[in-house]
Design an enzyme around this catalytic site. Sequence first.
Site, PDB file in Angstrom:
ATOM      1  N   ARG A 136       0.788  -1.220   0.000  1.00 28.62           N
ATOM      2  CA  ARG A 136       0.000   0.000   0.000  1.00 28.62           C
ATOM      3  C   ARG A 136       0.827   1.280   0.000  1.00 28.62           C
ATOM      4  O   ARG A 136       0.573   2.202  -0.775  1.00 28.62           O
ATOM      5  CB  ARG A 136      -0.931   0.061   1.234  1.00 28.62           C
ATOM      6  N   THR A 137       1.800   1.356   0.886  1.00 24.01           N
ATOM      7  CA  THR A 137       2.490   2.637   1.035  1.00 24.01           C
ATOM      8  C   THR A 137       3.214   3.004  -0.262  1.00 24.01           C
ATOM      9  O   THR A 137       3.060   4.106  -0.794  1.00 24.01           O
ATOM     10  CB  THR A 137       3.466   2.592   2.223  1.00 24.01           C
ATOM     11  N   LYS A 158      25.577  -3.334  -2.081  1.00 22.57           N
ATOM     12  CA  LYS A 158      27.041  -3.238  -2.245  1.00 22.57           C
ATOM     13  C   LYS A 158      27.675  -2.540  -1.052  1.00 22.57           C
ATOM     14  O   LYS A 158      28.879  -2.326  -1.025  1.00 22.57           O
ATOM     15  CB  LYS A 158      27.370  -2.443  -3.513  1.00 22.57           C
ATOM     16  N   ARG A 213      11.363   4.025   2.963  1.00 24.36           N
ATOM     17  CA  ARG A 213      11.074   3.065   4.051  1.00 24.36           C
ATOM     18  C   ARG A 213      12.335   2.290   4.350  1.00 24.36           C
ATOM     19  O   ARG A 213      13.031   1.848   3.436  1.00 24.36           O
ATOM     20  CB  ARG A 213       9.964   2.113   3.631  1.00 24.36           C
ATOM     21  N   HIS A 215       5.402   5.982  11.378  1.00 23.84           N
ATOM     22  CA  HIS A 215       4.879   5.819  10.010  1.00 23.84           C
ATOM     23  C   HIS A 215       3.890   6.959   9.747  1.00 23.84           C
ATOM     24  O   HIS A 215       2.683   6.766   9.692  1.00 23.84           O
ATOM     25  CB  HIS A 215       4.194   4.457   9.916  1.00 23.84           C
TER      26      HIS A 215
END
Length: 305
Positions: A51-52, A80, A101, A129
């Site tokens: 969703r986000t 890396k 995120r 959030h």
Amino acid sequence: MRNLIDILDLSVSEIEELTQIAEDIIKNPEKYQEKCRYKKLATLFFEPSTRTRLSFEAAMMELGGNVIGFSEANSSSAAKGESVSDTVKTVGCYADIIAMRHPKEGAPLAASFKAEVPIINAGDGGHNHPTQTLADLLTIKMEKGGFDNLTIGLCGDLKFGRTVHSLINAMSRYKNIRFVLISPEELSLPDYIKKGVIEKNNIPYTETRDLEEAVKDLDILYMTRVQRERFFNEADYIRLKDSYILTLEKLANAKKDLCVMHPLPRVNEISPEVDEDSRACYFKQVKYGKYMRMALILKFLEVEI
Ligand code: NCD
């Protein structure tokens, strides 16, 4: 230049402004469809999301803009060994705004010190959030007409659930709020929020394990998933994962206008039979999330509306 790391980075009046813009977008979407033409959003997702990430991307597309990004750390140079700071400095050369995120608490904040474009925290570990909270706030406004005089039950993984942490911070600024914290002891709300936010703001609250008993007083019931990815051992997760399963039977004594929310994804916390009940608001939350992200992008890119 603005960043959204914590929901408190937005004032109460800015939240009001964003909900008004979102409501106007819902009414007049065509007015907005070119507003971000030639602008780019980057979604940097070092952790899974449906969703986000997709709502940020859909939001930018509906504003006429474009989207770049990655959806797992392994497909970026993080694999890396590149630092988050170097990644955002780089991406800032390509994009006008970044939604990020990360599994580490504080990573978006650290990124914001180095970035030359606005950083939006799309979830940092078990911490915050804020854009889920924007979705939650528009849902509350649409369903309850405003943010004052509400008894809000928060149920499930209150320890690791970052959406709960941000929502408590947001709601603590409104009048006559009461929280009911419903969780097993092991998943109770961390002290830095219980003491540092709820008690500090003199907000009345109770703690219980008993969802069925608590539900009858609630205006909002915010269910959450037990956050498996934050557990140190699988046995604890398995023991706690089905602590709460909301069924129609458990809603028997609830108010007729209760608003049942969940940031999603759900695992077992809400039985699918509840979806058809008029009190189920969790898919509306999904829809509202996109409009609030559109409003946020417009504000942070300082687009005239
Ligand atoms: C939440 C999250 O990522 O914290 N999901 C979301 O963004 N809607 C809740 C969860 O994963 O349980």
